[in-house]
Design an enzyme around this catalytic site. Structure first.
Site, PDB file in Angstrom:
ATOM      1  N   SER A  23     -58.791  83.965 -54.609  1.00  0.00           N
ATOM      2  CA  SER A  23     -59.436  82.833 -55.288  1.00  0.00           C
ATOM      3  C   SER A  23     -59.204  81.517 -54.567  1.00  0.00           C
ATOM      4  CB  SER A  23     -58.937  82.741 -56.738  1.00  0.00           C
ATOM      5  OG  SER A  23     -57.539  82.506 -56.769  1.00  0.00           O
ATOM      6  N   ASP A  48     -52.044  82.546 -59.035  1.00  0.00           N
ATOM      7  CA  ASP A  48     -51.263  83.055 -57.917  1.00  0.00           C
ATOM      8  C   ASP A  48     -51.865  82.574 -56.604  1.00  0.00           C
ATOM      9  OD1 ASP A  48     -49.816  84.354 -59.802  1.00  0.00           O
ATOM     10  OD2 ASP A  48     -50.550  86.366 -59.330  1.00  0.00           O
ATOM     11  N   ASP A  51     -52.526  83.822 -53.035  1.00  0.00           N
ATOM     12  CA  ASP A  51     -52.568  85.013 -52.180  1.00  0.00           C
ATOM     13  C   ASP A  51     -52.485  84.571 -50.727  1.00  0.00           C
ATOM     14  OD1 ASP A  51     -52.972  86.868 -54.322  1.00  0.00           O
ATOM     15  OD2 ASP A  51     -55.040  86.173 -54.453  1.00  0.00           O
ATOM     16  N   LYS A  75     -65.131  84.531 -64.094  1.00  0.00           N
ATOM     17  CA  LYS A  75     -63.721  84.921 -64.108  1.00  0.00           C
ATOM     18  C   LYS A  75     -63.090  84.557 -65.455  1.00  0.00           C
ATOM     19  CE  LYS A  75     -60.811  84.280 -60.860  1.00  0.00           C
ATOM     20  NZ  LYS A  75     -59.984  83.672 -59.783  1.00  0.00           N
ATOM     21  N   TYR A  94     -60.494  91.675 -67.004  1.00  0.00           N
ATOM     22  CA  TYR A  94     -60.119  91.110 -65.701  1.00  0.00           C
ATOM     23  C   TYR A  94     -58.766  91.684 -65.310  1.00  0.00           C
ATOM     24  CZ  TYR A  94     -59.569  87.707 -61.918  1.00  0.00           C
ATOM     25  OH  TYR A  94     -59.407  87.114 -60.694  1.00  0.00           O
TER      26      TYR A  94
END
Length: 704
Positions: A96, A107, A109, A223, A232
Site C-alpha cells: 500500500s 504496516d 512493507d 480497501k 480483507y
C-alpha cells in the site's frame, strides 16, 4: 478530473481487452466523487503530514542500518577496503505504501536488497536480527524464516514493519537499482523471486492504469469497504491488498475515463457478474527463458484448482489469490452483491456513501460457529503462536470442505479477539458455519469433523518454534453462546428482554399457550422463513484456558488435544439465553474435568429430524438437567441464516470447485483414540469408542 493522464486514455488501450465504456463523468458523477472523497477523509483514511514524515524518517534509519550491516559482513569476509566502502544495500517499499494508498497506522512493507555474498538464512535472520534486537526503538521482533515469503516483523519507533530480504547476483547493489528489469531475477531462488516481485508488481500496476489518482482513490475506498465487510485478509482466504489492487486496476482499464464514484459502482457491477475461475489479468502472461513457473492451468494441474485467479502483471506471473477457497469465494460474492445493491441505491439518490461501509455483523449472520482459542505462556510466545495458527486457519476451511464433500462451508473471520479476564496470554478466532446453498439434507445425515479437527490440530502442533504452554482448542459455539468479549462494548446486541420472574414466566406461558395445530403451523412457517428448526433446550458453559503447567498432562490423558468443550447445565432448562443475563465472562468459567468423558466433547456435525431440517452441528457431550441426560444443545446445531445485510449468492461461482481435494479423501488420518457420542435420527445418545482412525462421511443415497 485526472489531468493529462485522462487525456491519454483515449489513445492507448489498457489491458488485454478493449474498454467496456469510454464514457466520461456527468456533473452528478463528479458531485458523488467529491462526496466520496470527503467521506474517506472524514473516516480518517489519510495520514497526517507528521505521520508521513515519521515514516520517511524510519525508512531512512532502516536504510542506514542495513548499509552498515552489509559493510560489516563485507569486512568480516576479507574483502578489500574499496569493496567495503562500495558495499551497499537498499531499502525499497511495496504494498500500500508504494501504491500510495496507505493510511494511519498501516504496516510498512519493505524489501532489503543486498549483494550475492550476503544470504538470507544466516546473515539476515541471525546477524541482522541480532543487530535489530539491540536497537532500543525496535520492539516485537519476530523472524518468520519458513513463511512462503520469508519475513522479519517488528515495530520501529511504533511503526509496524514487514522486512523481506533478496540477495541478487551482483557484488555491489547500486542506489538507483531498476527493480523492474528482469535481470534482477538472474541466478536467484524462488523465495527471492517472490520477495522481489512485491515491488515489481506494484510498479507494473501503476503503469497499467489509465489514471493513477483515480485508481488510488478507488482502491483506498474499496480497501476500507473490504475491511468493514470482513473480507480483507489474504491469510484466511479473502482479498489482500495486492488482490484488491489488481481487481480495481482491471476495472480502471474497463472504464478509462471514469471517476472514482463511477469506478466503485462499476467494480461491484463487474465482479458480481464475473464468471470465476476466468482469470483477472492486467496484461498478457509473459514467458521467459529464466524458467520460473508462471500461472498456466493448461500446463500446471495445480493451477486448475484455483477458484478466483487474480494474476500478477510482472514476470513470473502468478495467481495472487491462491488462498481463496469455495467457502471464502461464496462470502466474497455475497459481499459484492451487497455492494452492488447499495451502489445502485446511491446512483438513484436513495442512499448515501455511509451505507456502503456499514460494518458487517459477523456474529449475527450465522447461528453456528467454530471457536479457535489460542493460548501461550506469555505475550511474546502468543505473538508468534497466534500468527502461525492464523496462517493455518485456511487449511481448516479446506479440510472441512474436503471431508464434507463441500457441503459444509466456513466463513473464517479475520479479526482476533482477546479475553482480558484470562490470566494467561490468549486470543480467539471464529469461523461461521454454513450448509452449502441448495443442498438437500437427508434424515439421519451426519457430518462428523472430529477427525478433521484432529488433523488440523496435528498440523498446527508441527510448528517449528513450538514451546511448552502453546495450546490450541477448537470448539463449537452457537450464536447465543458467543462470549461477550468479542463485542465492542463488552455485551451482545440488545434483544427484547424476556420475563424472568416466576410470576411473569407463568403469565407469559398462559398468554402464549396455543393449540397443537397452531404450534405445528408456526414451526412450518419458521422453517420456511429461515430454514432452521431452532431448539434451545440447554446452555453450554465452556472453559478453554487452563494453567500452562496442566495443559500438556491433560492433553495426554484425554488423547484429543485439539478439542476443548465443557458441557454443563443450569439448575433449570433455559429456552433462550440473553446476554444481559450474564454478568461477565467469568460466569462462564468452569474447571475442565479430567475424566475420560471430557474426551467425548468432539465436534460432530449432524442432522436429525425430517429431511426439511438444515444440516445441524453438535459438539458431542452430555448435559444433565431437569429432563435427565440429553445431548448438548439437544444434539442440534442449526445451519447458517444470513443477517439483513447479506444477499443472495451469485449462481456463477466456480462450477468445478467441488472437485478440489477430492483425491485426498482416501488418505488415512491417525487421530488419537477418543470417546465419541453421536446423536442418531431418533435423537438418542449413542456412545461409541472410536479406536481406529475414522472420519465419518456423508451417508447419502446414490440419487442425491
Amino acid at each position: 478530473m485526472g489531468g493529462s493522464e485522462g487525456v491519454g486514455a483515449s489513445s492507448k488501450q489498457f489491458g488485454v481487452t478493449k474498454p467496456i465504456s469510454m464514457a466520461g463523468p456527468t456533473v452528478t458523477d463528479l458531485q458523488r466523487t467529491r462526496e466520496l472523497e470527503k467521506f474517506l477523509a472524514v473516516s480518517g483514511l489519510y495520514e497526517s503530514k507528521e505521520e508521513a514524515a515519521k515514516r520517511e524518517e524510519v525508512l531512512h534509519r532502516l536504510g542506514e542500518i542495513v548499509k552498515n550491516w552489509v559493510k560489516q559482513l563485507t569486512r568480516l569476509r576479507g574483502y578489500t577496503d574499496q569493496m567495503v566502502e562500495d558495499a551497499n544495500a537498499v531499502i525499497l517499499t511495496f504494498g500500500s505504501y508504494r501504491l500510495g494508498v496507505h493510511g494511519p497506522g498501516a504496516d510498512l512493507d519493505t524489501l532489503c536488497i543486498g549483494p550475492s555474498y550476503v544470504n538470507r538464512e544466516e546473515d539476515f535472520f541471525y546477524t541482522l536480527h541480532d543487530i535489530l534486537a539491540n536497537i532500543e526503538e525496535v520492539t516485537e521482533l519476530q523472524p518468520i524464516p519458513d513463511a512462503h515469503v520469508p519475513v522479519m516483523k517488528f515495530k520501529f519507533d511504533g511503526i509496524s514493519i514487514d522486512l523481506l530480504y533478496a540477495s541478487i547476483s551482483r557484488l555491489i547493489v547500486p542506489e538507483d537499482l531498476d527493480i523492474s528489469d528482469v535481470s534482477v531475477l538472474h541466478n536467484v531462488d524462488e523465495p527471492t523471486v517472490r520477495s522481489l516481485n512485491g515491488c515489481r508488481v506494484a510498479d507494473q500496476i501503476l503503469k497499467l492504469v489509465p489514471n493513477v489518482e483515480h485508481f488510488r482513490t478507488t482502491l483506498r475506498c474499496l480497501k476500507f469497504w473490504a475491511k468493514r465487510r470482513g473480507i480483507y485478509s489474504n491469510v484466511t482466504g479473502f482479498l489482500g491488498g495486492v488482490n484488491l489492487a489488481l481487481l480495481v486496476a482491471r476495472v480502471c482499464q474497463f472504464y478509462p475515463k471514469a471517476v472514482p464514484s463511477m469506478l466503485v459502482s462499476r467494480f461491484f457491477r463487474v465482479y458480481t457478474q464475473w464468471r470465476w475461475p476466468t482469470p483477472v489479468m492486467l496484461c498478457p502472461i509473459e514467458e521467459n527463458d529464466l524458467g520460473f513457473p508462471v500461472w498456466h492451468p493448461g500446463k500446471n494441474p495445480r493451477d486448475r484448482s484455483h477458484h478466483m485467479p487474480i494474476i500478477t502483471p510482472a514476470y513470473p506471473c502468478m495467481n495472487s489469490s491462491y488462498n481463496v477457497s469455495m467457502s471464502t469465494l461464496r462470502v466474497m460474492m455475497e459481499q459484492f452483491q451487497y455492494g452492488n445493491k447499495i451502489c445502485g441505491e446511491i446512483e438513484l439518490s436513495k442512499d448515501c456513501w455511509k451505507a456502503l461501509f456499514e460494518k458487517y455483523s459477523f456474529f449475527e449472520s450465522y447461528k453456528n460457529y467454530l471457536q479457535v482459542d489460542v493460548v501461550a505462556a506469555d505475550a511474546d510466545d502468543l505473538r508468534s503462536w497466534k500468527g502461525w495458527v492464523e496462517s493455518r486457519l485456511r487449511q481448516l476451511t479446506l479440510m472441512i470442505e474436503r471431508d464434507t464433500f463441500g457441503k459444509l462451508q466456513c466463513h473464517p473471520y479475520h479479526h482476533e479477539f482477546v479475553d482480558t479476564s484470562r490470566q494467561c496470554a490468549h486470543c480467539a478466532f471464529f469461523m461461521g458455519l454454513h450448509r452449502k446453498e441448495g443442498e438437500v439434507v437427508q434424515e439421519g445425515q451426519q457430518f462428523d469433523i472430529r477427525g478433521t479437527v484432529e488433523e488440523f490440530r496435528h498440523s498446527v502442533n508441527m510448528y517449528m518454534f513450538w514451546k511448552p504452554g502453546m495450546e490450541i482448542y477448537v470448539s463449537h459455539v452457537r450464536r447465543r453462546q458467543i462470549p461477550c468479549y468479542v463485542f465492542p462494548d463488552g455485551y451482545k446486541r440488545s434483544r427484547p428482554s424476556r420475563p424472568t420472574s416466576q410470576f411473569e414466566n407463568c403469565k407469559s406461558f398462559h398468554n402464549n399457550e396455543v393449540s397443537v395445530t397452531e404450534h405445528v403451523e408456526r414451526i412450518r412457517k419458521r422453517k420456511n422463513n429461515d430454514g432452521v428448526d431452532v431448539r434451545e433446550d440447554a446452555i453450554v458453559k465452556r472453559q478453554y484456558a487452563c494453567p500452562p503447567g496442566d495443559r500438556l498432562a491433560r492433553r495426554n490423558s484425554l488423547g484429543t488435544g485439539g478439542l476443548s468443550v465443557e458441557a454443563v447445565s443450569d439448575s433449570q432448562e433455559l429456552r433462550s439465553v440473553e446476554c444481559n443475563h450474564l454478568s461477565n465472562s467469568g460466569q462462564d468459567d468452569l474447571d475442565r474435568t479430567e475424566s475420560p468423558e471430557a474426551a467425548s466433547n468432539s465436534s460432530v456435525i449432524t442432522s436429525v429430524g425430517s429431511s426439511e431440517d438444515i444440516v445441524s452441528v453438535s459438539v458431542a457431550g452430555c448435559v444433565e438437567n431437569s429432563r435427565g441426560v440429553e445431548m448438548m444443545n439437544n444434539g442440534r446445531f442449526e445451519d447458517t441464516t444470513y443477517g439483513n445485510d447479506s444477499v443472495t449468492l451469485v449462481k456463477n461461482i466456480v462450477a468445478s470447485g467441488n472437485e478440489v481435494f477430492q483425491h485426498e479423501l482416501q488418505q488415512q488420518l491417525q487421530p488419537n483414540a477418543m470417546l465419541g457420542m453421536v446423536l442418531d435420527s431418533a435423537e438418542k445418545v449413542l456412545s461409541e469408542a472410536v479406536q481406529e482412525p475414522v472420519i465419518r462421511r456423508l451417508s447419502l443415497p446414490s440419487t442425491v
